[in-house]
Design an enzyme around this catalytic site. Structure first.
Site, PDB file in Angstrom:
ATOM      1  N   ILE A  33       8.862   6.775  16.640  1.00  0.00           N
ATOM      2  CA  ILE A  33       8.476   7.492  15.408  1.00  0.00           C
ATOM      3  C   ILE A  33       7.227   8.356  15.632  1.00  0.00           C
ATOM      4  O   ILE A  33       7.185   9.513  15.228  1.00  0.00           O
ATOM      5  CB  ILE A  33       8.220   6.504  14.246  1.00  0.00           C
ATOM      6  CG1 ILE A  33       9.403   5.537  14.073  1.00  0.00           C
ATOM      7  CG2 ILE A  33       7.930   7.263  12.939  1.00  0.00           C
ATOM      8  CD1 ILE A  33      10.717   6.152  13.648  1.00  0.00           C
ATOM      9  N   CYS A  81      -4.557  13.205  14.061  1.00  0.00           N
ATOM     10  CA  CYS A  81      -4.513  11.824  13.596  1.00  0.00           C
ATOM     11  C   CYS A  81      -4.466  10.916  14.814  1.00  0.00           C
ATOM     12  O   CYS A  81      -3.977  11.315  15.871  1.00  0.00           O
ATOM     13  CB  CYS A  81      -3.273  11.636  12.741  1.00  0.00           C
ATOM     14  SG  CYS A  81      -2.926   9.944  12.277  1.00  0.00           S
ATOM     15  N   ARG A 108      -8.438  -0.273   5.176  1.00  0.00           N
ATOM     16  CA  ARG A 108      -7.621   0.755   4.512  1.00  0.00           C
ATOM     17  C   ARG A 108      -6.331   0.173   3.958  1.00  0.00           C
ATOM     18  O   ARG A 108      -5.792   0.673   2.977  1.00  0.00           O
ATOM     19  CB  ARG A 108      -7.243   1.853   5.515  1.00  0.00           C
ATOM     20  CG  ARG A 108      -8.398   2.679   5.976  1.00  0.00           C
ATOM     21  CD  ARG A 108      -7.907   3.791   6.851  1.00  0.00           C
ATOM     22  NE  ARG A 108      -6.890   4.581   6.145  1.00  0.00           N
ATOM     23  CZ  ARG A 108      -6.276   5.615   6.656  1.00  0.00           C
ATOM     24  NH1 ARG A 108      -6.549   6.006   7.880  1.00  0.00           N
ATOM     25  NH2 ARG A 108      -5.380   6.272   5.957  1.00  0.00           N
ATOM     26  N   ARG A 154       1.683  14.284  13.203  1.00  0.00           N
ATOM     27  CA  ARG A 154       1.903  14.079  11.769  1.00  0.00           C
ATOM     28  C   ARG A 154       1.750  15.332  10.907  1.00  0.00           C
ATOM     29  O   ARG A 154       0.913  15.382   9.999  1.00  0.00           O
ATOM     30  CB  ARG A 154       0.997  12.962  11.250  1.00  0.00           C
ATOM     31  CG  ARG A 154       1.171  11.671  12.005  1.00  0.00           C
ATOM     32  CD  ARG A 154       0.446  10.537  11.385  1.00  0.00           C
ATOM     33  NE  ARG A 154       1.081  10.059  10.176  1.00  0.00           N
ATOM     34  CZ  ARG A 154       0.549   9.142   9.383  1.00  0.00           C
ATOM     35  NH1 ARG A 154      -0.615   8.640   9.662  1.00  0.00           N
ATOM     36  NH2 ARG A 154       1.183   8.730   8.317  1.00  0.00           N
ATOM     37  N   ARG A 172      -4.086  10.757   4.975  1.00  0.00           N
ATOM     38  CA  ARG A 172      -3.045  11.782   4.999  1.00  0.00           C
ATOM     39  C   ARG A 172      -2.094  11.669   3.824  1.00  0.00           C
ATOM     40  O   ARG A 172      -1.486  12.656   3.411  1.00  0.00           O
ATOM     41  CB  ARG A 172      -2.282  11.707   6.307  1.00  0.00           C
ATOM     42  CG  ARG A 172      -3.215  11.595   7.482  1.00  0.00           C
ATOM     43  CD  ARG A 172      -2.481  11.257   8.720  1.00  0.00           C
ATOM     44  NE  ARG A 172      -1.672  12.384   9.125  1.00  0.00           N
ATOM     45  CZ  ARG A 172      -2.138  13.447   9.736  1.00  0.00           C
ATOM     46  NH1 ARG A 172      -3.402  13.525  10.046  1.00  0.00           N
ATOM     47  NH2 ARG A 172      -1.343  14.433  10.061  1.00  0.00           N
ATOM     48  N   ASP A 208       5.160   0.433  11.947  1.00  0.00           N
ATOM     49  CA  ASP A 208       3.906  -0.161  11.458  1.00  0.00           C
ATOM     50  C   ASP A 208       3.737  -1.620  11.891  1.00  0.00           C
ATOM     51  O   ASP A 208       2.710  -2.233  11.591  1.00  0.00           O
ATOM     52  CB  ASP A 208       3.831  -0.063   9.920  1.00  0.00           C
ATOM     53  CG  ASP A 208       3.604   1.368   9.457  1.00  0.00           C
ATOM     54  OD1 ASP A 208       3.225   2.210  10.281  1.00  0.00           O
ATOM     55  OD2 ASP A 208       3.818   1.637   8.257  1.00  0.00           O
ATOM     56  N   LYS A 238       0.838  -1.209   0.000  1.00  0.00           N
ATOM     57  CA  LYS A 238       0.000   0.000   0.000  1.00  0.00           C
ATOM     58  C   LYS A 238       0.871   1.255   0.000  1.00  0.00           C
ATOM     59  O   LYS A 238       0.639   2.184  -0.770  1.00  0.00           O
ATOM     60  CB  LYS A 238      -0.900   0.005   1.246  1.00  0.00           C
ATOM     61  CG  LYS A 238      -1.502   1.371   1.550  1.00  0.00           C
ATOM     62  CD  LYS A 238      -2.297   1.389   2.837  1.00  0.00           C
ATOM     63  CE  LYS A 238      -1.506   1.553   4.105  1.00  0.00           C
ATOM     64  NZ  LYS A 238      -1.185   2.939   4.496  1.00  0.00           N
ATOM     65  N   ASN A 239       1.884   1.272   0.863  1.00  0.00           N
ATOM     66  CA  ASN A 239       2.671   2.497   1.011  1.00  0.00           C
ATOM     67  C   ASN A 239       3.645   2.731  -0.142  1.00  0.00           C
ATOM     68  O   ASN A 239       4.268   3.791  -0.233  1.00  0.00           O
ATOM     69  CB  ASN A 239       3.402   2.496   2.350  1.00  0.00           C
ATOM     70  CG  ASN A 239       2.430   2.708   3.498  1.00  0.00           C
ATOM     71  OD1 ASN A 239       1.265   3.046   3.270  1.00  0.00           O
ATOM     72  ND2 ASN A 239       2.885   2.503   4.723  1.00  0.00           N
TER      73      ASN A 239
HETATM   74  N1  EPU Z   1       7.123  14.473  10.566  1.00  0.00           N
HETATM   75  C1  EPU Z   1       7.244  15.795  10.818  1.00  0.00           C
HETATM   76  N2  EPU Z   1       7.097  16.670   9.771  1.00  0.00           N
HETATM   77  C2  EPU Z   1       6.841  16.256   8.510  1.00  0.00           C
HETATM   78  C3  EPU Z   1       6.722  14.886   8.252  1.00  0.00           C
HETATM   79  C4  EPU Z   1       6.869  14.012   9.312  1.00  0.00           C
HETATM   80  O1  EPU Z   1       7.471  16.204  11.946  1.00  0.00           O
HETATM   81  O2  EPU Z   1       6.708  17.103   7.620  1.00  0.00           O
HETATM   82  C5  EPU Z   1       7.259  13.507  11.667  1.00  0.00           C
HETATM   83  C6  EPU Z   1       5.979  12.706  11.890  1.00  0.00           C
HETATM   84  O3  EPU Z   1       5.069  13.408  12.701  1.00  0.00           O
HETATM   85  C7  EPU Z   1       6.484  11.438  12.509  1.00  0.00           C
HETATM   86  C8  EPU Z   1       7.836  11.250  11.822  1.00  0.00           C
HETATM   87  O4  EPU Z   1       8.207  12.530  11.298  1.00  0.00           O
HETATM   88  O5  EPU Z   1       6.665  11.621  13.876  1.00  0.00           O
HETATM   89  C9  EPU Z   1       7.869  10.247  10.707  1.00  0.00           C
HETATM   90  O6  EPU Z   1       6.799  10.482   9.823  1.00  0.00           O
HETATM   91  P1  EPU Z   1       6.845  10.138   8.275  1.00  0.00           P
HETATM   92  O7  EPU Z   1       6.695  11.407   7.520  1.00  0.00           O
HETATM   93  O8  EPU Z   1       7.996   9.275   7.970  1.00  0.00           O
HETATM   94  O9  EPU Z   1       5.511   9.306   8.119  1.00  0.00           O
HETATM   95  P2  EPU Z   1       4.599   9.333   6.846  1.00  0.00           P
HETATM   96  O10 EPU Z   1       5.447   9.496   5.658  1.00  0.00           O
HETATM   97  O11 EPU Z   1       3.457  10.257   7.059  1.00  0.00           O
HETATM   98  C10 EPU Z   1       4.716   6.781   6.311  1.00  0.00           C
HETATM   99  C11 EPU Z   1       3.744   5.645   6.187  1.00  0.00           C
HETATM  100  C12 EPU Z   1       3.211   5.294   7.567  1.00  0.00           C
HETATM  101  C13 EPU Z   1       4.391   4.909   8.452  1.00  0.00           C
HETATM  102  C14 EPU Z   1       5.416   6.044   8.489  1.00  0.00           C
HETATM  103  C15 EPU Z   1       6.663   5.701   9.266  1.00  0.00           C
HETATM  104  C16 EPU Z   1       2.828   6.001   3.986  1.00  0.00           C
HETATM  105  C17 EPU Z   1       1.673   6.363   3.138  1.00  0.00           C
HETATM  106  N3  EPU Z   1       2.654   6.059   5.308  1.00  0.00           N
HETATM  107  O12 EPU Z   1       3.985   7.863   6.878  1.00  0.00           O
HETATM  108  O13 EPU Z   1       2.342   4.193   7.403  1.00  0.00           O
HETATM  109  O14 EPU Z   1       3.952   4.645   9.750  1.00  0.00           O
HETATM  110  O15 EPU Z   1       5.806   6.396   7.138  1.00  0.00           O
HETATM  111  O16 EPU Z   1       7.287   4.592   8.735  1.00  0.00           O
HETATM  112  O17 EPU Z   1       3.871   5.636   3.473  1.00  0.00           O
HETATM  113  C18 EPU Z   1       0.541   2.788   7.933  1.00  0.00           C
HETATM  114  O18 EPU Z   1       0.709   2.229   6.831  1.00  0.00           O
HETATM  115  O19 EPU Z   1      -0.206   2.311   8.825  1.00  0.00           O
HETATM  116  C19 EPU Z   1       1.233   4.044   8.208  1.00  0.00           C
HETATM  117  C20 EPU Z   1       0.842   4.880   9.146  1.00  0.00           C
END
Ligand code: EPU
Length: 418
Positions: free
Chosen positions: A328, A116, A398, A121, A92, A306, A22-23
């Site tokens: 995280i 969230c 999802r 996030r 998101r 995850d 998915k991701n």
């Molecule tokens: N963060 C910030 N600012 C940003 C972006 C992130 O502070 O602009 C923080 C977040 O709040 C968090 C950390 O950095 O504390 C890491 O967040 P990241 O941006 O890596 O997460 P994401 O890209 O929003 C993806 C996956 C998530 C997975 C995380 C961590 C996708 C679509 N989602 O989210 O997947 O948990 O990376 O590996 O790729 C899931 O599939 O259940 C899921 C939540």
């Protein structure tokens, strides 16, 4: 709203298949916005987040043809460069269209995500990166408006902290920017490398994806391509834990064992026999007692956040005390209270969960709060005595394709009721 009714106590045996990631599929779908030519993606999982992304892309101007696990997207022009609040609040990852839209049409309007279930996030790092590439960003009425009428220009972007979708968003913006972009402290997740693989097939020049420094030479345009999405490592990991927690003998087929290396190493320490019958399969056998082993979530190649909730379910069945540290996300322990309702002994202390086991779990009515929390409740229910009813399984829909059918095939007593 659908529910799962699960009767626990059956060891899972046999073979179970992994779907596409998915991701990985989500950014790949968004990447199709970067070209007017057709982009064909194979092994797209049939889950709700993917349908949400496809709806968003159609509104933006893409023609989307779905045939089984393959999706073809063609975007002759960007009709509406916008991700509305109605979609962003349900998913998101909609913010993944920000980079491609600014790169292709010089303009994007994307709703800010808001709260969230697993933590704050924010998307400040996506915004910071786009500003480095020369985009002008304004925020009003809950929306981010980005503009780069003369196109983006390459720059060095050093991420303050590692962000998976932030790295993907910026990579998609930089492929059409003028000159070189260097992303430092980039995410090394396999999904980032998979996206780079697709972009390279479309004509992008990218080096280093999968490492913490990614170099991108901008090109003037991208073309169509066909690409097969990598297997879902989180689904594969969830199944491996399902085999372990039920004391079963389960072979997870069609996965990339390296992508769940941190989990497999942990399972071995816990006392689970892990073998690789083939290069793309993992067999887990859990006959004896399980030992508690501490775990800390980390960015890839560390233990995936995850899979934290699912690992916590496993630790309720292991002997001793396990300290689980979530680094995280700040609020990703919602499943702990539900597991406690089933009989688990878990104490929360800030970023730590302290799990004492083994405890006999008993079936109960529980509520799914987010995608991976729901998966942990399914795992707990598979080992609990009696019947568990999990409410709000739309969370699990999802990200897991027909999880009840897959688990039933290997012996689980699970059914969906409306
Ligand atoms: N963060 C910030 N600012 C940003 C972006 C992130 O502070 O602009 C923080 C977040 O709040 C968090 C950390 O950095 O504390 C890491 O967040 P990241 O941006 O890596 O997460 P994401 O890209 O929003 C993806 C996956 C998530 C997975 C995380 C961590 C996708 C679509 N989602 O989210 O997947 O948990 O990376 O590996 O790729 C899931 O599939 O259940 C899921 C939540």
């Amino acid at each position: 709203m659908d529910k799962f009714v699960i009767n626990g106590g059956v060891p899972l045996r046999g073979e179970i298949a992994t779907s596409g990631s998915k991701n990985s599929a989500l950014p790949a779908l968004a990447a199709a916005l970067l070209t007017e030519e057709p982009v064909t993606l194979h092994r797209i999982p049939r889950v709700r987040d993917i349908r949400t992304m496809q709806r968003l892309l159609v509104d933006i101007g893409a023609k989307v043809d779905v045939e089984g696990e393959s999706v073809q997207l063609t975007t002759p022009r960007i009709v509406c460069p916008e991700a509305p609040y109605e979609l962003v609040k349900t998913m998101r990852a909609s913010s993944l269209v920000l980079g491609p839209l600014v790169a292709r049409s010089g303009r994007a309007r994307v709703s800010l995500p808001g709260g969230c279930a697993i933590g704050a996030r924010p998307i400040n790092l996506h915004i910071f990166g786009l500003e480095q590439l020369g985009a002008r960003i304004r925020q009003s009425h809950g929306y981010i408006e980005a503009e780069a009428p003369d196109g983006l220009r390459g720059a060095v972007v050093h991420f303050d902290r590692i962000t998976v979708t932030g790295t993907e968003d910026l990579m998609m913006a930089a492929v059409l920017a003028k000159g070189e972009t260097v992303l430092r402290n980039a995410a090394r997740e396999p999904e980032v490398a998979d996206l780079a693989g697709l972009l390279i097939k479309m004509g992008a020049k990218i080096e280093g994806a999968g490492t913490s420094t990614i170099r991108i030479q901008g090109v003037t345009e991208l073309g169509g391509a066909a690409h097969t999405i990598i297997p879902d490592r989180i689904e594969a990991g969830t199944f491996a834990i399902a085999g372990a927690i039920t004391g079963g003998d389960l072979t997870v087929n069609g996965c990339v064992p390296d992508h769940i290396g941190a989990l497999l190493a942990k399972l071995q320490q816990v006392g689970v026999e892990v073998t690789q019958p083939q290069s793309n399969a993992v067999r887990v056998r859990a006959a004896g007692r399980l030992r508690s082993v501490d775990m800390t979530t980390e960015e890839y190649p560390g233990f995936a956040t995850d899979l934290q909730a699912q690992y916590m379910a496993l630790m309720t069945q292991a002997e001793g005390i396990a300290i689980i540290i979530e680094t995280i996300f700040e609020n990703r322990f919602m499943h702990a209270q539900e597991l406690a309702r089933m009989g688990a002994n878990i104490r929360l202390d800030g970023k730590q969960a302290i799990v004492a086991g083994p405890r006999e779990l008993t079936g109960a009515g529980v509520i799914a709060s987010d995608l991976r929390a729901s998966a942990s409740l399914v795992l707990a229910a598979l080992v609990a005595r009696g019947e568990t009813v999990i409410d709000r399984v739309y969370h699990i829909d999802r990200g897991y394709e027909k999880i009840e059918a897959k688990l039933a095939q290997v012996g689980a007593k699970i059914r969906r009721v409306e």
